[in-house]
Motif scaffolding. Structure first.
Motif, PDB file in Angstrom:
ATOM      1  N   ILE A   1       0.864  -1.170   0.000  1.00  0.00           N
ATOM      2  CA  ILE A   1       0.000   0.000   0.000  1.00  0.00           C
ATOM      3  C   ILE A   1       0.905   1.226   0.000  1.00  0.00           C
ATOM      4  N   ILE A   2       0.605   2.154  -0.902  1.00  0.00           N
ATOM      5  CA  ILE A   2       1.355   3.400  -0.955  1.00  0.00           C
ATOM      6  C   ILE A   2       0.389   4.552  -0.747  1.00  0.00           C
ATOM      7  N   ALA A   3       0.729   5.451   0.159  1.00  0.00           N
ATOM      8  CA  ALA A   3      -0.077   6.641   0.418  1.00  0.00           C
ATOM      9  C   ALA A   3       0.780   7.870   0.133  1.00  0.00           C
ATOM     10  N   THR A   4       0.137   8.910  -0.374  1.00  0.00           N
ATOM     11  CA  THR A   4       0.897  10.120  -0.689  1.00  0.00           C
ATOM     12  C   THR A   4       1.309  10.874   0.569  1.00  0.00           C
ATOM     13  N   SER A   5       0.463  10.880   1.596  1.00  0.00           N
ATOM     14  CA  SER A   5       0.747  11.682   2.786  1.00  0.00           C
ATOM     15  C   SER A   5       0.330  10.943   4.060  1.00  0.00           C
ATOM     16  N   PHE A   6       0.583  11.576   5.187  1.00  0.00           N
ATOM     17  CA  PHE A   6       0.387  10.916   6.470  1.00  0.00           C
ATOM     18  C   PHE A   6      -1.049  10.459   6.745  1.00  0.00           C
ATOM     19  N   PRO A   7      -2.100  11.252   6.458  1.00  0.00           N
ATOM     20  CA  PRO A   7      -3.451  10.761   6.789  1.00  0.00           C
ATOM     21  C   PRO A   7      -3.782   9.409   6.138  1.00  0.00           C
ATOM     22  N   GLY A   8      -3.491   9.268   4.860  1.00  0.00           N
ATOM     23  CA  GLY A   8      -3.747   7.995   4.178  1.00  0.00           C
ATOM     24  C   GLY A   8      -2.852   6.883   4.690  1.00  0.00           C
ATOM     25  N   TYR A   9      -1.607   7.226   4.948  1.00  0.00           N
ATOM     26  CA  TYR A   9      -0.644   6.271   5.480  1.00  0.00           C
ATOM     27  C   TYR A   9      -1.096   5.775   6.858  1.00  0.00           C
ATOM     28  N   ASP A  10      -1.478   6.698   7.719  1.00  0.00           N
ATOM     29  CA  ASP A  10      -1.881   6.339   9.075  1.00  0.00           C
ATOM     30  C   ASP A  10      -3.152   5.490   9.069  1.00  0.00           C
ATOM     31  N   PHE A  11      -4.095   5.822   8.197  1.00  0.00           N
ATOM     32  CA  PHE A  11      -5.327   5.043   8.051  1.00  0.00           C
ATOM     33  C   PHE A  11      -5.005   3.613   7.616  1.00  0.00           C
ATOM     34  N   ALA A  12      -4.194   3.480   6.568  1.00  0.00           N
ATOM     35  CA  ALA A  12      -3.848   2.146   6.061  1.00  0.00           C
ATOM     36  C   ALA A  12      -3.067   1.345   7.096  1.00  0.00           C
ATOM     37  N   ARG A  13      -2.180   2.007   7.781  1.00  0.00           N
ATOM     38  CA  ARG A  13      -1.382   1.330   8.811  1.00  0.00           C
ATOM     39  C   ARG A  13      -2.268   0.840   9.951  1.00  0.00           C
ATOM     40  N   ALA A  14      -3.263   1.637  10.330  1.00  0.00           N
ATOM     41  CA  ALA A  14      -4.151   1.258  11.428  1.00  0.00           C
ATOM     42  C   ALA A  14      -5.018   0.060  11.061  1.00  0.00           C
ATOM     43  N   ILE A  15      -5.545   0.025   9.841  1.00  0.00           N
ATOM     44  CA  ILE A  15      -6.446  -1.081   9.494  1.00  0.00           C
ATOM     45  C   ILE A  15      -5.709  -2.349   9.097  1.00  0.00           C
ATOM     46  N   THR A  16      -4.408  -2.245   8.855  1.00  0.00           N
ATOM     47  CA  THR A  16      -3.629  -3.444   8.517  1.00  0.00           C
ATOM     48  C   THR A  16      -2.673  -3.836   9.631  1.00  0.00           C
ATOM     49  N   LYS A  17      -2.885  -3.295  10.804  1.00  0.00           N
ATOM     50  CA  LYS A  17      -1.974  -3.489  11.939  1.00  0.00           C
ATOM     51  C   LYS A  17      -1.653  -4.959  12.216  1.00  0.00           C
ATOM     52  N   ASN A  18      -2.636  -5.807  12.204  1.00  0.00           N
ATOM     53  CA  ASN A  18      -2.425  -7.221  12.536  1.00  0.00           C
ATOM     54  C   ASN A  18      -2.473  -8.132  11.315  1.00  0.00           C
ATOM     55  N   VAL A  19      -2.269  -7.574  10.148  1.00  0.00           N
ATOM     56  CA  VAL A  19      -2.302  -8.346   8.909  1.00  0.00           C
ATOM     57  C   VAL A  19      -0.871  -8.613   8.458  1.00  0.00           C
ATOM     58  N   GLU A  20      -0.574  -9.883   8.255  1.00  0.00           N
ATOM     59  CA  GLU A  20       0.773 -10.247   7.823  1.00  0.00           C
ATOM     60  C   GLU A  20       0.984  -9.920   6.351  1.00  0.00           C
ATOM     61  N   ASP A  21       2.223  -9.699   5.989  1.00  0.00           N
ATOM     62  CA  ASP A  21       2.640  -9.474   4.600  1.00  0.00           C
ATOM     63  C   ASP A  21       2.018  -8.240   3.962  1.00  0.00           C
ATOM     64  N   VAL A  22       1.736  -7.220   4.761  1.00  0.00           N
ATOM     65  CA  VAL A  22       1.241  -5.950   4.222  1.00  0.00           C
ATOM     66  C   VAL A  22       2.262  -4.874   4.576  1.00  0.00           C
ATOM     67  N   ASN A  23       2.729  -4.187   3.555  1.00  0.00           N
ATOM     68  CA  ASN A  23       3.665  -3.085   3.751  1.00  0.00           C
ATOM     69  C   ASN A  23       2.963  -1.790   3.381  1.00  0.00           C
ATOM     70  N   VAL A  24       3.048  -0.814   4.264  1.00  0.00           N
ATOM     71  CA  VAL A  24       2.455   0.495   4.012  1.00  0.00           C
ATOM     72  C   VAL A  24       3.594   1.503   3.939  1.00  0.00           C
ATOM     73  N   LYS A  25       3.611   2.275   2.846  1.00  0.00           N
ATOM     74  CA  LYS A  25       4.663   3.272   2.645  1.00  0.00           C
ATOM     75  C   LYS A  25       4.042   4.626   2.373  1.00  0.00           C
ATOM     76  N   MET A  26       4.745   5.672   2.810  1.00  0.00           N
ATOM     77  CA  MET A  26       4.313   7.043   2.585  1.00  0.00           C
ATOM     78  C   MET A  26       5.309   7.707   1.646  1.00  0.00           C
ATOM     79  N   LEU A  27       4.805   8.357   0.589  1.00  0.00           N
ATOM     80  CA  LEU A  27       5.689   9.011  -0.375  1.00  0.00           C
ATOM     81  C   LEU A  27       6.310  10.287   0.178  1.00  0.00           C
ATOM     82  N   LEU A  28       5.507  11.106   0.818  1.00  0.00           N
ATOM     83  CA  LEU A  28       5.981  12.390   1.325  1.00  0.00           C
ATOM     84  C   LEU A  28       6.868  12.177   2.545  1.00  0.00           C
TER      85      LEU A  28
END
Length: 83
Positions: A1-28
């Motif tokens: 998962i790639i997010a442009t900024s912190f709000p999207g990044y933080d949202f994705a990170r929160a909902i995938t917290k306990n999911v294996e093999d998910v990487n969340v990255k922020m571009l900014l």
């Protein structure tokens, strides 16, 4: 998962917290100005290869419009936070 900024990044990170093999990255990078951001060629390739791309929308991410035209919607889910 790639997010442009912190709000999207933080949202994705929160909902995938306990999911294996998910990487969340922020571009900014922290402290960078969202309106002045220009993605690198590597950023564009990573967006096109991602399973999900989250961006703010509106005037903040005008550069995104060109990139999402090239994204295969069957491979990459695109989420726009502001309509």
């Amino acid at each position: 998962i790639i997010a442009t900024s912190f709000p999207g990044y933080d949202f994705a990170r929160a909902i995938t917290k306990n999911v294996e093999d998910v990487n969340v990255k922020m571009l900014l990078k922290p402290g960078a100005e969202m309106h002045d951001f220009e993605p690198t060629p590597k950023d564009i390739i990573n967006i096109e290869k991602s399973d999900m791309f989250i961006y703010v929308g509106g005037d903040s991410d005008k550069w995104v419009e060109k990139i999402i035209k090239k994204i295969n919607p069957k491979k990459t889910k695109i989420i726009k936070l502001i309509y």
